[in-house]
Design a protein around this motif. Structure first.
Motif, mmCIF file in Angstrom:
data_model
loop_
_atom_site.group_PDB
_atom_site.id
_atom_site.type_symbol
_atom_site.label_atom_id
_atom_site.label_comp_id
_atom_site.label_asym_id
_atom_site.label_seq_id
_atom_site.Cartn_x
_atom_site.Cartn_y
_atom_site.Cartn_z
ATOM 1 N N ALA A 280 0.836 -1.209 0.000
ATOM 2 C CA ALA A 280 0.000 0.000 0.000
ATOM 3 C C ALA A 280 0.863 1.249 0.000
ATOM 4 O O ALA A 280 1.993 1.244 0.486
ATOM 5 C CB ALA A 280 -0.916 -0.012 1.204
ATOM 6 N N LEU A 281 0.343 2.294 -0.596
ATOM 7 C CA LEU A 281 1.013 3.604 -0.647
ATOM 8 C C LEU A 281 -0.041 4.649 -0.357
ATOM 9 O O LEU A 281 -1.177 4.513 -0.794
ATOM 10 C CB LEU A 281 1.501 3.890 -2.073
ATOM 11 C CG LEU A 281 2.813 3.368 -2.581
ATOM 12 C CD1 LEU A 281 3.021 3.870 -4.007
ATOM 13 C CD2 LEU A 281 3.963 3.813 -1.705
ATOM 14 N N VAL B 56 3.604 5.852 -7.551
ATOM 15 C CA VAL B 56 3.026 4.524 -7.817
ATOM 16 C C VAL B 56 3.531 3.980 -9.156
ATOM 17 O O VAL B 56 3.782 2.786 -9.309
ATOM 18 C CB VAL B 56 1.481 4.542 -7.729
ATOM 19 C CG1 VAL B 56 0.846 5.286 -8.853
ATOM 20 C CG2 VAL B 56 0.936 3.122 -7.702
ATOM 21 N N LYS B 57 3.726 4.877 -10.111
ATOM 22 C CA LYS B 57 4.280 4.452 -11.403
ATOM 23 C C LYS B 57 5.673 3.845 -11.216
ATOM 24 O O LYS B 57 5.981 2.780 -11.763
ATOM 25 C CB LYS B 57 4.338 5.651 -12.355
ATOM 26 C CG LYS B 57 4.771 5.263 -13.745
ATOM 27 C CD LYS B 57 4.882 6.462 -14.653
ATOM 28 C CE LYS B 57 5.381 6.022 -16.016
ATOM 29 N NZ LYS B 57 5.699 7.184 -16.868
ATOM 30 N N ASN B 58 6.499 4.515 -10.420
ATOM 31 C CA ASN B 58 7.855 4.001 -10.161
ATOM 32 C C ASN B 58 7.835 2.655 -9.449
ATOM 33 O O ASN B 58 8.614 1.757 -9.787
ATOM 34 C CB ASN B 58 8.665 5.013 -9.350
ATOM 35 C CG ASN B 58 9.030 6.217 -10.194
ATOM 36 O OD1 ASN B 58 9.129 6.118 -11.417
ATOM 37 N ND2 ASN B 58 9.201 7.368 -9.563
ATOM 38 N N GLY C 57 7.926 -4.706 -12.274
ATOM 39 C CA GLY C 57 7.937 -5.351 -13.590
ATOM 40 C C GLY C 57 6.631 -5.266 -14.367
ATOM 41 O O GLY C 57 6.418 -6.013 -15.322
ATOM 42 N N VAL C 58 5.752 -4.355 -13.971
ATOM 43 C CA VAL C 58 4.487 -4.181 -14.693
ATOM 44 C C VAL C 58 4.766 -3.602 -16.080
ATOM 45 O O VAL C 58 5.636 -2.744 -16.233
ATOM 46 C CB VAL C 58 3.535 -3.262 -13.884
ATOM 47 C CG1 VAL C 58 2.311 -2.871 -14.675
ATOM 48 C CG2 VAL C 58 3.149 -3.943 -12.572
ATOM 49 N N PRO D 128 4.783 -1.579 -19.684
ATOM 50 C CA PRO D 128 4.698 -0.131 -19.913
ATOM 51 C C PRO D 128 3.305 0.386 -20.281
ATOM 52 O O PRO D 128 2.942 1.488 -19.873
ATOM 53 C CB PRO D 128 5.670 0.115 -21.080
ATOM 54 C CG PRO D 128 6.602 -1.047 -21.057
ATOM 55 C CD PRO D 128 5.834 -2.205 -20.510
ATOM 56 N N GLY D 129 2.522 -0.409 -21.016
ATOM 57 C CA GLY D 129 1.176 0.031 -21.374
ATOM 58 C C GLY D 129 0.290 0.174 -20.134
ATOM 59 O O GLY D 129 -0.488 1.131 -20.016
ATOM 60 N N ILE D 130 0.417 -0.766 -19.231
ATOM 61 C CA ILE D 130 -0.362 -0.722 -17.983
ATOM 62 C C ILE D 130 0.145 0.423 -17.101
ATOM 63 O O ILE D 130 -0.647 1.165 -16.514
ATOM 64 C CB ILE D 130 -0.259 -2.072 -17.218
ATOM 65 C CG1 ILE D 130 -0.732 -3.232 -18.091
ATOM 66 C CG2 ILE D 130 -1.025 -2.007 -15.901
ATOM 67 C CD1 ILE D 130 -2.213 -3.271 -18.365
ATOM 68 N N LEU D 131 1.465 0.576 -17.039
ATOM 69 C CA LEU D 131 2.059 1.680 -16.254
ATOM 70 C C LEU D 131 1.502 3.006 -16.708
ATOM 71 O O LEU D 131 1.153 3.859 -15.897
ATOM 72 C CB LEU D 131 3.576 1.753 -16.504
ATOM 73 C CG LEU D 131 4.479 0.798 -15.782
ATOM 74 C CD1 LEU D 131 5.929 1.112 -16.149
ATOM 75 C CD2 LEU D 131 4.274 0.931 -14.288
ATOM 76 N N ARG D 132 1.419 3.184 -18.025
ATOM 77 C CA ARG D 132 0.934 4.442 -18.576
ATOM 78 C C ARG D 132 -0.519 4.677 -18.180
ATOM 79 O O ARG D 132 -0.901 5.768 -17.780
ATOM 80 C CB ARG D 132 1.097 4.452 -20.101
ATOM 81 C CG ARG D 132 0.812 5.797 -20.756
ATOM 82 C CD ARG D 132 0.733 5.676 -22.281
ATOM 83 N NE ARG D 132 -0.187 4.621 -22.695
ATOM 84 C CZ ARG D 132 -1.520 4.725 -22.652
ATOM 85 N NH1 ARG D 132 -2.094 5.829 -22.248
ATOM 86 N NH2 ARG D 132 -2.266 3.705 -23.017
ATOM 87 N N ARG D 133 -1.334 3.618 -18.276
ATOM 88 C CA ARG D 133 -2.756 3.761 -17.902
ATOM 89 C C ARG D 133 -2.913 4.119 -16.430
ATOM 90 O O ARG D 133 -3.713 4.978 -16.076
ATOM 91 C CB ARG D 133 -3.513 2.465 -18.217
ATOM 92 C CG ARG D 133 -3.735 2.265 -19.713
ATOM 93 C CD ARG D 133 -4.324 0.896 -20.014
ATOM 94 N NE ARG D 133 -5.496 0.639 -19.209
ATOM 95 C CZ ARG D 133 -5.960 -0.568 -18.904
ATOM 96 N NH1 ARG D 133 -5.343 -1.656 -19.346
ATOM 97 N NH2 ARG D 133 -7.027 -0.711 -18.173
#
Ligand SMILES: Nc1ncnc2c1ncn2[C@@H]1O[C@H](COP(=O)(O)OP(=O)(O)OP(=O)(O)O)[C@@H](O)[C@H]1O
Ligand SMILES: [Mg+2]
Length: 166
Positions: free
Chosen positions: A28-29, A48-50, A56-57, A59-64
């Protein structure tokens, strides 16, 4: 009314199961979003992106996740008296929850309409106020829930699956 739900078709069972069970998260954050502080708003989504990147998520999911979380953070800073962002990370998805201190949204369907904005002059001068934040959150989420009414705090929460292909 005061209630808005969107669930990506095909995910109803999984999403409803999650919201009725509310299981313990693996990680959690939490971050604060003070009113009209556009420097602080944006830190939670960056953090949260970092974290997801380190996990290892893709990049497309990271962007969303980053886009949806950023838009929601900016909305709390721009339109409310301030609030908090909470991220809960599970094996299959991330659940991000925004709670603010009001003044709430009178008509959520209207607020979801592309181009609708009540942003004030100061917020518009900073480049916000196109009325595209909420539609963008919906587009990038697998599930979106908003609970709000005029004169009360707003709750906005969304889920994004790590394996989804949108
Ligand atoms: N947390 C909130 N509290 C109160 N009102 C909100 C909140 N979030 C959104 N709104 C209302 O919904 C409207 C639409 O939000 P949306 O994010 O789509 O557009 P915007 O923030 O006005 O502009 P943009 O996001 O394109 O910079 C806002 O103008 C505001 O009236
Ligand atoms: Mg917005």
């Amino acid at each position: 009314m005061g209630e808005y739900w969107y669930i990506r078709p095909g995910l109803e069972e999984s999403v409803n199961g999650f919201f009725s069970a509310q299981p313990e998260a693996d990680m959690a954050l939490e971050s604060q979003i003070p009113e009209k502080d556009f420097n602080q708003a944006g830190k939670g989504s960056a953090e949260v992106k970092n974290l997801l990147k380190r996990l290892g998520v893709n990049p497309g999911i990271l962007r969303r996740v980053a886009v949806a979380a950023y838009e929601a953070e900016i909305n709390v800073a721009a339109h409310s008296l301030g609030g908090t962002m909470m991220c809960r990370i599970y094996d299959e998805f991330i659940h991000i929850i925004f709670k603010d201190m009001g003044p709430g949204i009178a008509d959520i369907e209207q607020a979801m309409t592309p181009g609708y904005s009540t942003a004030d002059e100061m917020v518009r001068e900073l480049g916000f106020g196109a009325g595209l934040g909420l539609p963008n959150i919906k587009k990038n989420s697998d599930a979106l829930h908003i609970h709000s009414e005029r004169g009360n705090p707003t709750l906005l929460e969304f889920l994004i699956y790590f394996m989804s292909d949108e």
